[in-house]
Scaffold this active site. Structure first.
Site, PDB file in Angstrom:
ATOM      1  N   GLY A  28     135.734  61.077   8.683  1.00 27.87           N
ATOM      2  CA  GLY A  28     136.149  60.054   9.655  1.00 27.87           C
ATOM      3  C   GLY A  28     137.002  58.828   8.846  1.00 27.87           C
ATOM      4  N   ASP A  73     129.317  59.626  -0.852  1.00 28.65           N
ATOM      5  CA  ASP A  73     128.772  59.712   0.449  1.00 28.65           C
ATOM      6  C   ASP A  73     127.491  60.684   0.309  1.00 28.65           C
ATOM      7  OD1 ASP A  73     130.482  60.363   3.453  1.00 28.65           O
ATOM      8  OD2 ASP A  73     128.394  61.162   3.211  1.00 28.65           O
ATOM      9  N   ASP A 112     123.968  57.147  -1.728  1.00 27.10           N
ATOM     10  CA  ASP A 112     123.259  56.627  -0.343  1.00 27.10           C
ATOM     11  C   ASP A 112     123.247  55.489  -0.447  1.00 27.10           C
ATOM     12  OD1 ASP A 112     121.425  56.093   1.386  1.00 27.10           O
ATOM     13  OD2 ASP A 112     119.855  57.810   0.921  1.00 27.10           O
ATOM     14  N   TYR A 164     123.042  48.062  16.176  1.00 18.81           N
ATOM     15  CA  TYR A 164     124.540  48.382  15.576  1.00 18.81           C
ATOM     16  C   TYR A 164     125.376  47.131  15.786  1.00 18.81           C
ATOM     17  CZ  TYR A 164     128.899  50.703  14.911  1.00 18.81           C
ATOM     18  OH  TYR A 164     130.021  51.090  14.208  1.00 18.81           O
TER      19      TYR A 164
END
Ligand code: NAD
Length: 249
Positions: free
Chosen positions: A23, A43, A64, A154
């Site tokens: 992304g 990642d 992480d 979020y």
């Protein structure tokens, strides 16, 4: 070369992108690399991180952002970076009265605490070196509650990222470390796949975006290169919105 243009170059700089395998993070890793930086693609998704790093000629690393001990160890091993991009993020949709507390904590852990953890672990060496640029990926959701999908955790996390950015910028300005954020609007990545398949959401997203389309991840990446570069040498503590006009309405 026109005077000043080389200030956009990232030649000789070392960068790390969290959530860099896919992304927006992948597009940013590619753009930093194209501008001359040596990029570490970090990642959770090791296979995708390796594939992205191989494409860019960079390095892949398991990281992480919700594991402070792991981040601390990687930061100690990596040493001083010139550029840190705090990009890793997840979303959870659900009405505020129904969201499970574990979902609330999971979103806050990745999207807010994860940014604090990586910024301070990697920032320590930047502060000691007296230079560096931290770029965090916030969202328009940190400015306004987007519509129609409910996503209280979020939105709250991204609003937190904005003030975290300003607070770190103020603390680290005298040390030569700049800290900024980018607030993208809806962008065509896996994160928005579910929403794009729901016409009752997707049509509202497009209606509320004056440009009438989603961003391509590359359209976010150019802004990250600017903020990472010496061309932004007097830019710190800002949240740069890249949203096709969404928050202009
Ligand atoms: N896509 C959008 O419309 C949009 C809009 C505004 C902001 N953003 C933000 O941009 C950032 C990137 O989102 P995207 O759309 O590219 O999402 P994405 O799902 O395509 O990619 C996110 C990446 O982060 C990684 N990741 C997830 N949890 C992690 C963790 N704990 N540690 C390390 N890596 C982890 C994933 O493995 C994945 O590679 C996020 O912070 C997101 O909130 C996205």
């Amino acid at each position: 070369m026109v005077k000043g243009i080389d200030r956009f170059s990232l030649d000789g700089k070392r960068a790390l992108v969290t959530g860099g395998a896919n992304g927006i993070g992948k597009a940013i890793a590619a753009a930093l690399s194209a501008a001359g930086a040596r990029v570490i693609v970090s990642d959770l998704d090791d296979a995708a991180a390796r594939a992205t790093a191989a494409e860019l000629g960079g390095e892949a690393l398991h990281l992480d952002v919700t594991d402070p001990g792991g981040v601390e160890a990687v930061a100690a091993e990596t040493g001083a970076l010139d550029i840190l991009v705090n990009n890793a993020g997840i979303v959870h949709n659900g009405p505020a009265v129904e969201i499970a507390m574990e979902d609330w904590h999971r979103v806050l852990d990745v999207n807010l605490t994860g940014i604090f953890t990586t910024a301070r672990c990697f920032g320590r060496a930047m502060v000691a070196a007296g230079k560096g640029s931290v770029v965090s990926i916030s969202s328009i959701c940190g400015h306004v509650p987007v519509w129609p999908q409910p996503q209280i955790a979020y939105n709250a996390a991204k609003a937190g990222v904005n003030l975290l950015t300003k607070s770190l910028a103020a603390e680290w300005a005298a040390c030569g470390v700049r800290v900024n954020a980018i607030a993208p609007g809806y962008t065509a990545t896996d994160l928005t796949l579910a929403g794009r398949s729901k016409p009752e959401w997707f049509n509202v997203w497009l209606e509320r975006t004056p440009m009438g389309r989603l961003a391509d991840p590359d359209e976010i990446a150019g802004v990250a290169v600017f903020l990472a570069s010496d061309a932004a040498s007097y830019v710190t503590g800002t949240v740069l919105t890249v949203d096709g006009g969404y928050t202009a309405l």
